[in-house]
Motif scaffolding. Structure first.
Motif, PDB file in Angstrom:
ATOM      1  N   ILE A  97       0.813  -1.211   0.000  1.00 12.60           N
ATOM      2  CA  ILE A  97       0.000   0.000   0.000  1.00 12.60           C
ATOM      3  C   ILE A  97       0.850   1.267   0.000  1.00 12.60           C
ATOM      4  N   ASN A  98       2.117   1.145   0.419  1.00 16.28           N
ATOM      5  CA  ASN A  98       2.997   2.317   0.506  1.00 16.28           C
ATOM      6  C   ASN A  98       4.121   2.298  -0.527  1.00 16.28           C
ATOM      7  N   SER A  99       3.915   1.554  -1.613  1.00 15.21           N
ATOM      8  CA  SER A  99       4.939   1.554  -2.658  1.00 15.21           C
ATOM      9  C   SER A  99       5.123   2.969  -3.185  1.00 15.21           C
ATOM     10  N   GLN A 100       6.352   3.300  -3.532  1.00 14.98           N
ATOM     11  CA  GLN A 100       6.649   4.657  -3.997  1.00 14.98           C
ATOM     12  C   GLN A 100       7.149   4.647  -5.438  1.00 14.98           C
ATOM     13  N   ALA A 101       6.678   5.612  -6.201  1.00 11.47           N
ATOM     14  CA  ALA A 101       7.135   5.775  -7.577  1.00 11.47           C
ATOM     15  C   ALA A 101       8.542   6.363  -7.575  1.00 11.47           C
ATOM     16  N   ALA A 102       9.106   6.512  -8.751  1.00 12.10           N
ATOM     17  CA  ALA A 102      10.472   7.030  -8.858  1.00 12.10           C
ATOM     18  C   ALA A 102      10.606   8.423  -8.263  1.00 12.10           C
ATOM     19  N   ASP A 103       9.526   9.200  -8.262  1.00  9.98           N
ATOM     20  CA  ASP A 103       9.589  10.558  -7.703  1.00  9.98           C
ATOM     21  C   ASP A 103       9.192  10.598  -6.232  1.00  9.98           C
ATOM     22  N   GLY A 104       9.023   9.439  -5.615  1.00 11.53           N
ATOM     23  CA  GLY A 104       8.702   9.366  -4.195  1.00 11.53           C
ATOM     24  C   GLY A 104       7.228   9.346  -3.873  1.00 11.53           C
ATOM     25  N   ALA A 105       6.373   9.583  -4.850  1.00 12.85           N
ATOM     26  CA  ALA A 105       4.934   9.630  -4.603  1.00 12.85           C
ATOM     27  C   ALA A 105       4.399   8.253  -4.241  1.00 12.85           C
ATOM     28  N   THR A 106       3.452   8.227  -3.312  1.00 14.76           N
ATOM     29  CA  THR A 106       2.782   6.997  -2.900  1.00 14.76           C
ATOM     30  C   THR A 106       1.395   6.938  -3.539  1.00 14.76           C
ATOM     31  N   PRO A 107       0.732   5.774  -3.474  1.00 18.06           N
ATOM     32  CA  PRO A 107      -0.647   5.711  -3.966  1.00 18.06           C
ATOM     33  C   PRO A 107      -1.555   6.749  -3.296  1.00 18.06           C
ATOM     34  N   LEU A 108      -1.362   6.955  -1.987  1.00 22.36           N
ATOM     35  CA  LEU A 108      -2.186   7.941  -1.276  1.00 22.36           C
ATOM     36  C   LEU A 108      -1.920   9.354  -1.812  1.00 22.36           C
ATOM     37  N   TYR A 109      -0.677   9.646  -2.054  1.00 21.27           N
ATOM     38  CA  TYR A 109      -0.295  10.964  -2.594  1.00 21.27           C
ATOM     39  C   TYR A 109      -0.975  11.193  -3.950  1.00 21.27           C
ATOM     40  N   GLU A 110      -0.915  10.175  -4.817  1.00 21.27           N
ATOM     41  CA  GLU A 110      -1.502  10.318  -6.154  1.00 21.27           C
ATOM     42  C   GLU A 110      -3.018  10.402  -6.109  1.00 21.27           C
ATOM     43  N   ALA A 111      -3.633   9.602  -5.249  1.00 21.50           N
ATOM     44  CA  ALA A 111      -5.091   9.650  -5.136  1.00 21.50           C
ATOM     45  C   ALA A 111      -5.539  11.018  -4.636  1.00 21.50           C
TER      46      ALA A 111
END
Length: 526
Positions: free
Chosen positions: A197-211
């Motif tokens: 649930i807390n995987s981070q993209a290359a720029d550090g964003a998490t699923p929660l951040y993107e949602a």
């Protein structure tokens, strides 16, 4: 050799890649490719001509079934892209390789997921396709199915060995894709099957951040309920709460506040209050204030340097946006109007907003503050209010210093040209943009000082307009005793205590400089 006439071809819509196969002319050799590399098998697959396809494959040379167009598409990939299930069955039954991708590395399985077609996906899986192959951007078939919010296909893929932790070239996992695109069903499915649930993209964003960034309220609610970490920042160092405040998502802000660490917010160097006020998100601002966020939080040095004026407080943002409602809320919650280097009061005066000026003064704004980078012998706020005489008088009525406005290094001696920096510091009234108001400004200032001497430059201004001659007389000593008594009482009692004195209303108004102007009051030149 098998020949095919023009009547076997049908008109159709343009191909996804603008590669609709050209109609074969009569007596065309179907074993040779057309201009874009299309063989007859590709044409039959494109048009969904299952019977024709069977005939072609029966008479085909070995290997023709897996021949690729100039974009790398096999007949199977064409049939899948067009969702012709019968043609897919024919091709797989005749031994077509189900794992040959196009030149974008998109396999038939990937295309079937892109088309969200569970029947073709099931058929391909039954023929043993490789499920975790990535396209040129690193997407797997599962990630594509998640993006289409197709739980049925996702279930089939996982049972066939698909991995939900594979990320694309941007570090994005299938769960991240579901959160980013607002796909609630597949998000629930992936969480149920243990996706991070807390995987981070290359720029550090998490699923929660993107949602949060995309305003997906239900996704945010689900992620928070499953203990998603709200304290992981994105590339710019901002937390999901910052992003929600910036977007004005009051509901999402309310969900994020209880799970966001205020200590972690402080470490970012910027408060969500700043984000809300900068975008005039008044509802969010109110929510954040009620939640106890510090209205006097200041930008870090690094964040402040992003602004040319080196602003620091949320109050400054509200004033420069001329957002009176936000100014009122922040001041009512205890915002200090004197924390910024360039004071909010100066900004409000420059904008000519008397409502904001009044609010700031009522809450303790320092009228006599200076600007460190631009020292003056009189309050800096006067530089911005001299063109607005009612505001200028208001500031003087509420404690602005007037005596220093008559300080001049040169006195009655000749003055240097106006352009020199010293004349600008010592004699602001002589600045070209102000001097046309010199008469009324001096007239107002004289009401707040006792005996003063007008320097030669001020005398020049007053001599330049005949109707200002009375001001010279007003400044000449001796000043009226009544006026001097008023100044002495104000100095001893203080303006704030005047109303408490047991004095007649008329006398209180006199002490407060309530204007009862004589007919000879100075005017500005036309």
């Amino acid at each position: 050799m098998l020949m095919m006439t023009q009547t076997h071809l049908l008109d159709t819509k343009t191909h996804k890649h603008n590669l609709q196969p050209k109609k074969a002319k009569e007596a065309t050799n179907l074993m040779l490719p057309s201009k874009p590399g299309w063989l007859a098998v590709h044409q039959a697959a494109w048009f969904g001509k299952e019977t024709c396809l069977r005939m072609l494959l029966s008479a085909a040379q070995p290997g023709m079934i897996n021949k690729r167009t100039e974009r790398g598409e096999t007949a199977l990939l064409v049939a899948v892209s067009r969702e012709h299930l019968e043609c897919v069955e024919v091709l797989l039954g005749r031994g077509a390789d189900p794992d040959i991708p196009n030149y974008d590395k998109e396999t038939p399985l990937y295309k079937a997921c892109e088309r969200s077609n569970p029947a073709i996906v099931a058929l391909l899986l039954n023929h043993g396709v490789v499920v975790n192959t990535r396209c040129i951007q690193g997407w797997t078939a599962l990630q594509e199915a998640v993006g289409q919010n197709n739980v049925e296909i996702c279930e089939m893929l996982l049972k066939a060995g698909a991995k939900h932790n594979i990320s694309n070239m941007y570090g994005i996992t299938p769960l991240f894709t579901a959160a980013q695109s607002g796909q609630l069903a597949t998000l629930r499915f992936l969480l149920k099957h243990g996706a991070d649930i807390n995987s981070q993209a290359a720029d550090g964003a998490t699923p929660l951040y993107e949602a949060t960034k995309n305003g997906h309220e239900q996704i945010v609610e689900l992620l928070i309920s499953q203990n998603a970490d709200a304290n992981k920042p994105g590339k710019r160092g901002l937390l999901p709460l910052h992003i929600a405040a910036q977007r004005g998502s009051d509901i999402i802000v309310s969900m994020l506040i209880p799970v966001t660490s205020k200590a972690r917010v402080r470490r970012t160097g910027i408060s969500p209050l700043h984000m809300a006020v900068e975008r005039n998100r008044d509802d969010v601002l109110e929510t954040l204030i009620e939640a106890g966020f510090d209205v006097n939080a200041q930008l870090s040095e690094e964040q402040s340097q992003l602004y040319e004026d080196r602003r620091s407080t949320a109050l400054y943002f509200a004033v420069i946006n001329n957002n009176i409602n936000a100014v009122r809320m922040l001041l009512a919650a205890g915002a200090d109007p004197n924390l910024d280097v360039f004071k909010p009061l100066m900004v409000a005066a420059r904008q000519g907003c008397i409502q904001t000026v009044t609010l700031l003064v009522e809450h303790g704004a320092d009228i006599n503050a200076t600007i460190p980078t631009h020292p003056t012998t009189f309050p800096a706020v006067y530089m911005f209010s001299m063109k607005y005489l009612p505001m200028f008088k208001y500031l003087l009525d509420h404690g602005g210093h007037a005596l220093s406005c008559f300080d001049c290094t040169y006195g009655s001696r000749p003055h240097p040209p106006i352009k020199t920096s010293r004349s600008e510091r010592d004699e602001m009234i002589s600045v070209p943009s102000i001097c046309r108001w010199a008469g009324p400004i001096i007239d107002v200032l004289l009401d707040y000082v006792g005996h003063v001497t007008l320097c030669s430059r001020l005398m020049e201004h007053l001599d330049s307009y005949s109707e200002w001659s009375s001001i010279k007389e007003k400044a000449a000593p001796p000043r009226p005793l009544l006026h001097l008594c008023r100044l002495q009482i104000l100095q001893l009692v203080g303006r704030r205590r005047l109303k408490k004195l047991p004095l007649p209303g008329g006398l209180i108004r006199f002490l407060h400089h309530t204007p009862i102007r004589r007919s000879g009051h100075a005017q500005m030149p036309t």
